[in-house]
Design an enzyme around this catalytic site. Structure first.
Site, PDB file in Angstrom:
ATOM      1  CG  HIS A 279      41.689 -25.232 -51.403  1.00 23.90           C
ATOM      2  ND1 HIS A 279      42.649 -26.084 -51.083  1.00 23.90           N
ATOM      3  CD2 HIS A 279      41.237 -24.519 -50.727  1.00 23.90           C
ATOM      4  CE1 HIS A 279      43.454 -25.119 -50.329  1.00 23.90           C
ATOM      5  NE2 HIS A 279      42.294 -24.165 -49.997  1.00 23.90           N
TER       6      HIS A 279
ATOM      7  CG  ASP B  18      45.059 -28.327 -52.181  1.00 28.60           C
ATOM      8  OD1 ASP B  18      43.904 -28.061 -53.670  1.00 28.60           O
ATOM      9  OD2 ASP B  18      44.903 -27.923 -51.621  1.00 28.60           O
TER      10      ASP B  18
ATOM     11  CB  SER C 274      45.196 -21.806 -50.100  1.00 26.38           C
ATOM     12  OG  SER C 274      45.045 -22.929 -48.494  1.00 26.38           O
TER      13      SER C 274
END
Length: 215
Positions: free
Chosen positions: A68, A99, A167
């Site tokens: 993402h 992801d 992330s």
């Protein structure tokens, strides 16, 4: 004589105050070993930059990150811990809805890497560390524990501070091995910052796909 004694006591006090205990030394050693293998990942989008973190897992320039972070933009730039920038390309997405993306950068030297651990052996209460790029503060180290293991959703929950920009960064055990890839935080009140509930994808899930791709 009294003055001499006071000087000695003051000197000894300073030594004690500046001394590091074994746990601190271990954490410093872990950070200094792993941080060179952690990168900032910037993906340029129409309204700015999508920022995240990546882990170098192969000395040739193979990097794990969150999909993402890179899927919404173009012109992906990877910044090393020494400030050197490289253009990166996406070479693979791993699994359905995992992801995870694999990036590749071309470098003239062998890179430092971080070792993949075994997420099947993790325990609730185990100490963990996260290194990442929260809010653009690259090389940030945080510490916590595994708070919960969600077997149904295949996620590791931790209270180690994870924020926007973290992330794709590693969740590490005390040996400096990746046991998860940091993915998201829980924010029921739309607060984008950390409230002590973060989630990581277990590394063993990712390792299965890496084997299939022979990486």
């Amino acid at each position: 004589m009294k003055k001499f004694l006071l000087i000695i006591l003051f000197f000894n006090y300073n030594l004690a105050a500046n001394a590091l205990d074994k746990e601190e030394q271990a954490i410093i050693s872990l950070y200094e070993k792993i941080n060179p293998a952690i990168v900032c990942v910037d993906s340029h989008i129409n309204k700015g930059i999508s920022c995240g973190t990546g882990c170098i897992i192969d000395k040739s320039g193979i990097i794990l990150t969150s999909a993402h972070v890179v899927d919404i933009g173009k012109n992906i730039i990877v910044t090393m811990s020494n400030g050197q920038d490289y253009n990166a390309k996406i070479i693979k997405h791993l699994g359905n809805n995992k992801d995870i993306a694999i990036l590749k950068i071309n470098v003239p030297i062998e890179l430092k890497t971080v070792k993949l651990g075994n997420s099947e052996k993790i325990k609730v209460g185990q100490k963990v560390f996260a290194i990442g790029n929260p809010f653009g503060f690259n090389g940030t180290l945080t510490q916590g524990i595994i708070s919960r293991i969600d077997y149904s959703k295949n996620r590791i929950q931790t209270d180690a501070a994870i924020n926007p920009g973290s992330s794709g960064g590693p969740l590490l055990n005390s040996n400096g091995e990746i046991i998860g890839i940091n993915q998201a935080i829980f924010n029921p009140d739309n607060n984008i910052s950390n409230i002590g509930i973060g989630f990581a994808i277990p590394i063993n899930t990712i390792k299965e796909y890496l084997k299939e791709e022979k990486i």
